[in-house]
Design a protein around this motif. Structure first.
Motif, PDB file in Angstrom:
ATOM      1  N   VAL A   5       0.843  -1.195   0.000  1.00 46.24           N
ATOM      2  CA  VAL A   5       0.000   0.000   0.000  1.00 46.24           C
ATOM      3  C   VAL A   5       0.878   1.244   0.000  1.00 46.24           C
ATOM      4  O   VAL A   5       0.652   2.187  -0.763  1.00 46.24           O
ATOM      5  CB  VAL A   5      -0.955   0.001   1.221  1.00 46.24           C
ATOM      6  CG1 VAL A   5      -1.677   1.328   1.344  1.00 46.24           C
ATOM      7  CG2 VAL A   5      -1.944  -1.145   1.127  1.00 46.24           C
ATOM      8  N   GLU A  28      -4.744  14.821  -0.517  1.00 49.36           N
ATOM      9  CA  GLU A  28      -6.136  14.386  -0.389  1.00 49.36           C
ATOM     10  C   GLU A  28      -6.386  13.112  -1.206  1.00 49.36           C
ATOM     11  O   GLU A  28      -7.024  12.169  -0.735  1.00 49.36           O
ATOM     12  CB  GLU A  28      -7.058  15.503  -0.865  1.00 49.36           C
ATOM     13  CG  GLU A  28      -8.524  15.186  -0.775  1.00 49.36           C
ATOM     14  CD  GLU A  28      -9.372  16.351  -1.293  1.00 49.36           C
ATOM     15  OE1 GLU A  28     -10.312  16.067  -2.059  1.00 49.36           O
ATOM     16  OE2 GLU A  28      -9.097  17.509  -0.932  1.00 49.36           O
ATOM     17  N   GLU A  31      -4.784  10.090   0.471  1.00 47.63           N
ATOM     18  CA  GLU A  31      -5.595   9.587   1.592  1.00 47.63           C
ATOM     19  C   GLU A  31      -6.750   8.725   1.079  1.00 47.63           C
ATOM     20  O   GLU A  31      -7.044   7.672   1.643  1.00 47.63           O
ATOM     21  CB  GLU A  31      -6.126  10.750   2.422  1.00 47.63           C
ATOM     22  CG  GLU A  31      -5.079  11.443   3.260  1.00 47.63           C
ATOM     23  CD  GLU A  31      -5.617  12.651   4.009  1.00 47.63           C
ATOM     24  OE1 GLU A  31      -6.858  12.787   4.129  1.00 47.63           O
ATOM     25  OE2 GLU A  31      -4.806  13.470   4.467  1.00 47.63           O
ATOM     26  N   GLU A  32      -7.373   9.171   0.001  1.00 48.03           N
ATOM     27  CA  GLU A  32      -8.477   8.405  -0.575  1.00 48.03           C
ATOM     28  C   GLU A  32      -7.978   7.072  -1.137  1.00 48.03           C
ATOM     29  O   GLU A  32      -8.610   6.027  -0.951  1.00 48.03           O
ATOM     30  CB  GLU A  32      -9.157   9.218  -1.675  1.00 48.03           C
ATOM     31  CG  GLU A  32     -10.370   8.523  -2.247  1.00 48.03           C
ATOM     32  CD  GLU A  32     -11.081   9.369  -3.298  1.00 48.03           C
ATOM     33  OE1 GLU A  32     -11.860   8.770  -4.050  1.00 48.03           O
ATOM     34  OE2 GLU A  32     -10.868  10.591  -3.359  1.00 48.03           O
ATOM     35  N   ALA A  34      -5.319   5.430  -0.145  1.00 49.71           N
ATOM     36  CA  ALA A  34      -4.966   4.582   0.989  1.00 49.71           C
ATOM     37  C   ALA A  34      -6.211   3.910   1.574  1.00 49.71           C
ATOM     38  O   ALA A  34      -6.195   2.717   1.888  1.00 49.71           O
ATOM     39  CB  ALA A  34      -4.258   5.407   2.062  1.00 49.71           C
ATOM     40  N   ALA A  35      -7.302   4.671   1.702  1.00 48.63           N
ATOM     41  CA  ALA A  35      -8.547   4.104   2.226  1.00 48.63           C
ATOM     42  C   ALA A  35      -9.085   3.024   1.284  1.00 48.63           C
ATOM     43  O   ALA A  35      -9.523   1.959   1.734  1.00 48.63           O
ATOM     44  CB  ALA A  35      -9.580   5.211   2.419  1.00 48.63           C
ATOM     45  N   ASP A  36      -9.025   3.282  -0.023  1.00 52.16           N
ATOM     46  CA  ASP A  36      -9.510   2.296  -0.994  1.00 52.16           C
ATOM     47  C   ASP A  36      -8.664   1.026  -0.966  1.00 52.16           C
ATOM     48  O   ASP A  36      -9.197  -0.088  -1.017  1.00 52.16           O
ATOM     49  CB  ASP A  36      -9.496   2.877  -2.406  1.00 52.16           C
ATOM     50  CG  ASP A  36     -10.579   3.916  -2.628  1.00 52.16           C
ATOM     51  OD1 ASP A  36     -11.445   4.087  -1.744  1.00 52.16           O
ATOM     52  OD2 ASP A  36     -10.563   4.564  -3.694  1.00 52.16           O
ATOM     53  N   THR A  38      -6.809  -0.082   1.537  1.00 50.27           N
ATOM     54  CA  THR A  38      -7.025  -0.759   2.818  1.00 50.27           C
ATOM     55  C   THR A  38      -8.332  -1.541   2.789  1.00 50.27           C
ATOM     56  O   THR A  38      -8.390  -2.695   3.228  1.00 50.27           O
ATOM     57  CB  THR A  38      -7.026   0.266   3.966  1.00 50.27           C
ATOM     58  OG1 THR A  38      -5.766   0.956   3.960  1.00 50.27           O
ATOM     59  CG2 THR A  38      -7.219  -0.405   5.304  1.00 50.27           C
ATOM     60  N   ALA A  39      -9.383  -0.936   2.251  1.00 52.42           N
ATOM     61  CA  ALA A  39     -10.669  -1.629   2.138  1.00 52.42           C
ATOM     62  C   ALA A  39     -10.547  -2.842   1.217  1.00 52.42           C
ATOM     63  O   ALA A  39     -11.117  -3.903   1.507  1.00 52.42           O
ATOM     64  CB  ALA A  39     -11.733  -0.672   1.619  1.00 52.42           C
TER      65      ALA A  39
END
Length: 110
Positions: A5, A28, A31-32, A34-36, A38-39
Motif C-alpha cells: 500500500v 487528499e 488519503e483516498e 490509501a482508504a480504498d 485498505t478496504a
C-alpha cells in the motif's frame, strides 16, 4: 516483488506531482487511495489486483476524472464514423442512438 500500500501511494503521489497537481490535492487523493487500498485488502484483494498493475495509469485517470487534467483526445482510429456517433451533426440535428432515420421521409410524388 509484492506491491505494498505504501509503495502504491508513493508512486501515485510521484505521478500526481509530475503531472503538476497541487500538494494539497495530491495529499487528499493519497488519503483516498490509501482508504480504498485498505478496504480492498480487507476484502482479500491485493494492491496489484486493485490497481490493475499500472499505478501511473490509475493515478492519471483519477486526476482526469476529477477534472484536474484535460481529457486526452480520442485517437483518430477510435472515433465514430458516419451516423455512429450520438452527438449533433454539423447541421445541428442529432444522430439517432440506434436504428433511427437520419433523413426526412421522401416527398409524395405528384
Amino acid at each position: 516483488m509484492t506491491l505494498t500500500v505504501e509503495d502504491a501511494i508513493h508512486e501515485a503521489m510521484e505521478t500526481w506531482r509530475r503531472l503538476g497537481l497541487e500538494p494539497d490535492t495530491t495529499d487528499e487523493m493519497a488519503e483516498e487511495l490509501a482508504a480504498d487500498l485498505t478496504a480492498a485488502a480487507f476484502d482479500g484483494r491485493s494492491v496489484t489486483d486493485y490497481i490493475g498493475g499500472d499505478i501511473d495509469a490509475l493515478a492519471t485517470s483519477w486526476a482526469i476524472e476529477r477534472g484536474l487534467l484535460p481529457t486526452p483526445p480520442v485517437p483518430q482510429g477510435d472515433r465514430p464514423r458516419g451516423g455512429q456517433g450520438r452527438g449533433p451533426t454539423r447541421r445541428g440535428r442529432r444522430r439517432p442512438l440506434a436504428g433511427g432515420h437520419t433523413r426526412r421521409p421522401p416527398r409524395p410524388q405528384q
